[in-house]
Design an enzyme around this catalytic site. Sequence first.
Site, mmCIF file in Angstrom:
data_model
loop_
_atom_site.group_PDB
_atom_site.id
_atom_site.type_symbol
_atom_site.label_atom_id
_atom_site.label_comp_id
_atom_site.label_asym_id
_atom_site.label_seq_id
_atom_site.Cartn_x
_atom_site.Cartn_y
_atom_site.Cartn_z
ATOM 1 N N HIS A 187 31.814 11.854 -13.029
ATOM 2 C CA HIS A 187 32.589 11.493 -11.823
ATOM 3 C C HIS A 187 31.727 10.759 -10.794
ATOM 4 O O HIS A 187 32.037 10.765 -9.601
ATOM 5 C CB HIS A 187 33.180 12.741 -11.107
ATOM 6 C CG HIS A 187 34.219 13.478 -11.857
ATOM 7 N ND1 HIS A 187 34.317 14.850 -11.811
ATOM 8 C CD2 HIS A 187 35.215 13.052 -12.662
ATOM 9 C CE1 HIS A 187 35.342 15.235 -12.569
ATOM 10 N NE2 HIS A 187 35.889 14.162 -13.106
ATOM 11 N N ARG A 189 39.753 22.951 -18.843
ATOM 12 C CA ARG A 189 38.363 23.257 -19.234
ATOM 13 C C ARG A 189 37.881 24.512 -18.511
ATOM 14 O O ARG A 189 38.180 24.710 -17.336
ATOM 15 C CB ARG A 189 37.432 22.099 -18.874
ATOM 16 C CG ARG A 189 37.595 20.915 -19.781
ATOM 17 C CD ARG A 189 36.626 19.801 -19.388
ATOM 18 N NE ARG A 189 37.320 18.542 -19.319
ATOM 19 C CZ ARG A 189 36.993 17.533 -18.533
ATOM 20 N NH1 ARG A 189 35.942 17.626 -17.745
ATOM 21 N NH2 ARG A 189 37.691 16.425 -18.534
ATOM 22 N N GLU A 195 38.451 5.027 -7.616
ATOM 23 C CA GLU A 195 37.399 4.679 -8.581
ATOM 24 C C GLU A 195 37.488 3.220 -9.005
ATOM 25 O O GLU A 195 36.467 2.570 -9.207
ATOM 26 C CB GLU A 195 37.491 5.622 -9.797
ATOM 27 C CG GLU A 195 37.037 7.024 -9.424
ATOM 28 C CD GLU A 195 37.359 8.073 -10.470
ATOM 29 O OE1 GLU A 195 38.491 8.590 -10.437
ATOM 30 O OE2 GLU A 195 36.506 8.352 -11.314
ATOM 31 N N ASN A 198 45.603 16.723 -2.040
ATOM 32 C CA ASN A 198 46.996 17.157 -1.815
ATOM 33 C C ASN A 198 47.219 18.641 -1.580
ATOM 34 O O ASN A 198 48.244 19.016 -1.012
ATOM 35 C CB ASN A 198 47.850 16.745 -3.025
ATOM 36 C CG ASN A 198 48.007 15.250 -3.117
ATOM 37 O OD1 ASN A 198 48.581 14.627 -2.235
ATOM 38 N ND2 ASN A 198 47.445 14.668 -4.160
ATOM 39 N N LEU A 209 38.266 17.006 -7.221
ATOM 40 C CA LEU A 209 39.116 18.031 -7.843
ATOM 41 C C LEU A 209 40.382 17.392 -8.393
ATOM 42 O O LEU A 209 41.362 17.187 -7.682
ATOM 43 C CB LEU A 209 39.469 19.103 -6.796
ATOM 44 C CG LEU A 209 38.266 19.680 -6.030
ATOM 45 C CD1 LEU A 209 38.728 20.526 -4.856
ATOM 46 C CD2 LEU A 209 37.367 20.474 -6.959
ATOM 47 N N GLY A 210 40.328 17.007 -9.662
ATOM 48 C CA GLY A 210 41.499 16.440 -10.334
ATOM 49 C C GLY A 210 41.760 17.274 -11.571
ATOM 50 O O GLY A 210 41.585 18.498 -11.540
ATOM 51 N N GLY A 213 43.221 14.543 -7.139
ATOM 52 C CA GLY A 213 44.622 14.947 -6.965
ATOM 53 C C GLY A 213 44.786 16.284 -6.270
ATOM 54 O O GLY A 213 45.652 16.449 -5.402
ATOM 55 N N ILE A 214 43.950 17.265 -6.615
ATOM 56 C CA ILE A 214 44.055 18.595 -5.991
ATOM 57 C C ILE A 214 43.431 18.556 -4.588
ATOM 58 O O ILE A 214 44.030 19.010 -3.613
ATOM 59 C CB ILE A 214 43.361 19.670 -6.863
ATOM 60 C CG1 ILE A 214 43.992 19.732 -8.256
ATOM 61 C CG2 ILE A 214 43.414 21.036 -6.178
ATOM 62 C CD1 ILE A 214 43.274 20.647 -9.242
ATOM 63 N N GLY A 215 42.232 17.972 -4.491
ATOM 64 C CA GLY A 215 41.529 17.926 -3.200
ATOM 65 C C GLY A 215 42.299 17.163 -2.143
ATOM 66 O O GLY A 215 42.286 17.529 -0.963
ATOM 67 N N ARG A 262 34.768 0.955 -16.873
ATOM 68 C CA ARG A 262 34.270 2.324 -16.701
ATOM 69 C C ARG A 262 33.684 2.766 -18.045
ATOM 70 O O ARG A 262 34.377 2.732 -19.065
ATOM 71 C CB ARG A 262 35.406 3.253 -16.301
ATOM 72 C CG ARG A 262 34.947 4.680 -16.262
ATOM 73 C CD ARG A 262 36.047 5.628 -15.912
ATOM 74 N NE ARG A 262 35.514 6.972 -15.853
ATOM 75 C CZ ARG A 262 36.097 8.030 -16.399
ATOM 76 N NH1 ARG A 262 37.238 7.920 -17.035
ATOM 77 N NH2 ARG A 262 35.537 9.205 -16.307
ATOM 78 N N GLY A 302 39.867 17.000 -14.159
ATOM 79 C CA GLY A 302 38.466 17.423 -14.268
ATOM 80 C C GLY A 302 37.952 17.661 -12.859
ATOM 81 O O GLY A 302 38.424 17.020 -11.921
ATOM 82 N N ASP A 323 48.363 22.273 -14.583
ATOM 83 C CA ASP A 323 48.762 21.438 -13.450
ATOM 84 C C ASP A 323 48.803 22.281 -12.162
ATOM 85 O O ASP A 323 49.621 23.189 -12.022
ATOM 86 C CB ASP A 323 50.156 20.845 -13.733
ATOM 87 C CG ASP A 323 50.549 19.814 -12.706
ATOM 88 O OD1 ASP A 323 50.494 18.624 -13.021
ATOM 89 O OD2 ASP A 323 50.904 20.220 -11.576
ATOM 90 N N ASN A 348 39.633 0.869 -17.730
ATOM 91 C CA ASN A 348 39.214 2.227 -18.068
ATOM 92 C C ASN A 348 39.880 2.558 -19.412
ATOM 93 O O ASN A 348 41.073 2.843 -19.461
ATOM 94 C CB ASN A 348 39.682 3.180 -16.955
ATOM 95 C CG ASN A 348 39.290 4.616 -17.224
ATOM 96 O OD1 ASN A 348 38.755 4.928 -18.295
ATOM 97 N ND2 ASN A 348 39.563 5.492 -16.280
#
Length: 401
Positions: free
Chosen positions: A174, A235, A379, A329, A203-204, A325-327, A85, A206, A277, A7
């Site tokens: 994604h 963003r 991924e 954790n 949900l990271g 990361g968000i989804g 990627r 991005g 973050d 990547n």
Amino acid sequence: MWILVLNCGSSSVKFALLRPSSGEQALSGLAERLGSPGARLVLKRGDERSETPHPNASYADTFALLLSELDRLGLREQVTVVGHRVVHGGEKFSAPALIGSSVLASIRACIPLAPLHNPANLAGIEAAQLAFPHVPQVAVFDTAFHQSMPEVAYRYAVPEAWYVQHAVRRYGFHGTSHAYVAQEAARILGRPLTELNLVTAHLGNGCSVAAIAGGRSIDTSMGLTPLEGLVMGTRSGDVDPGLHEYLSRQAGLSLEEITGALNRESGLAGLSGLGGDMRELEQAATAGHAGARLAVSVFVYRLAKTIAAMSVALLTLDALVFTGGIGENSASMRAAVLERLGLLGFRLDHSANEAAVRGRPGNIGATGSLPALVVNTDEERMIAREAEALLNGVRANGVGA
Ligand code: AMP
């Protein structure tokens, strides 16, 4: 089969040598801040981790280092295919592609659609071709999975000539992650993917949501660029298209300044004033920081609205999937989102939600609720799977790689 997954960004290279069947990784790592005095290489092998500074290292230096490490471990000859990627495949690619001169030309033709990403992906491919001249290389596109969207979902209500002459439409991103977690969700639910209607939320840093019917993407929240849709780390997601004209008149900002701010100074960072973050913002919100509270609330509100909107694309809904990361954790974010989605049939199992953190996936829907799954995305493994499947198909058809 060992597959090297790459990547390549504008100043970084992420790589992993893995077996797609088991997910086992022989080596993985990251070269970052390439071309700058702070350039460094991080290597991981099992529980071992090393970090070495390589001031001003280039792409070519990175590949030379990677090769010597593979040689040292006796792994270089094990690489059977390299999977890359690639961010934008335009309308040309709805599946992975074996890289040859015409595929390279098509990736180059998509540079105007992804001016930062595609050139870096191409540079990575060229460096990998030099490093592994006899190994087939496969491009796996972030946009390909969403090429199954119907016209009603991918067209903007703008002059048709913009679409015909300039390819202005919704593409979505994604795709590799949405496709992977949809497969995982089917496995967890014990049902064929072809029978499932899913909404997946990646949900990271991005963020995007996709509506997936029978394993095919039929809508997603990102569009022509990854700026559309949800509130993200830095963003903005959706804004009024009249914003640019208004700001240029009122504040004298140029198009580049506005677009730069929408990409790098907006989202959670813009709302909170603290940065993008989520983990830090949740801590600040708990400590009473008003900006952090607002940022998290807007993130949750817009996400819940978008999940409900995506459900409209599906005739029925079988499950919601959280990843990234968000989804994966943030139990508090998931709880706040499900609280707003009672309308769709979701109710939270609080203890399952608290338990589904740090790599422990699960169903956080209460008994009688629609399933709400927490799934760890992978991924690299999905790219490896796709590269392997393509190569096996090519070999089965007797076409030389
Ligand atoms: P990714 O791009 O998938 O690596 O996700 C990065 C995002 O995940 C950042 O906003 C992190 O703050 C967020 N994240 C990672 N761990 C946690 C956590 N334990 N709680 C909340 N957010 C987290």
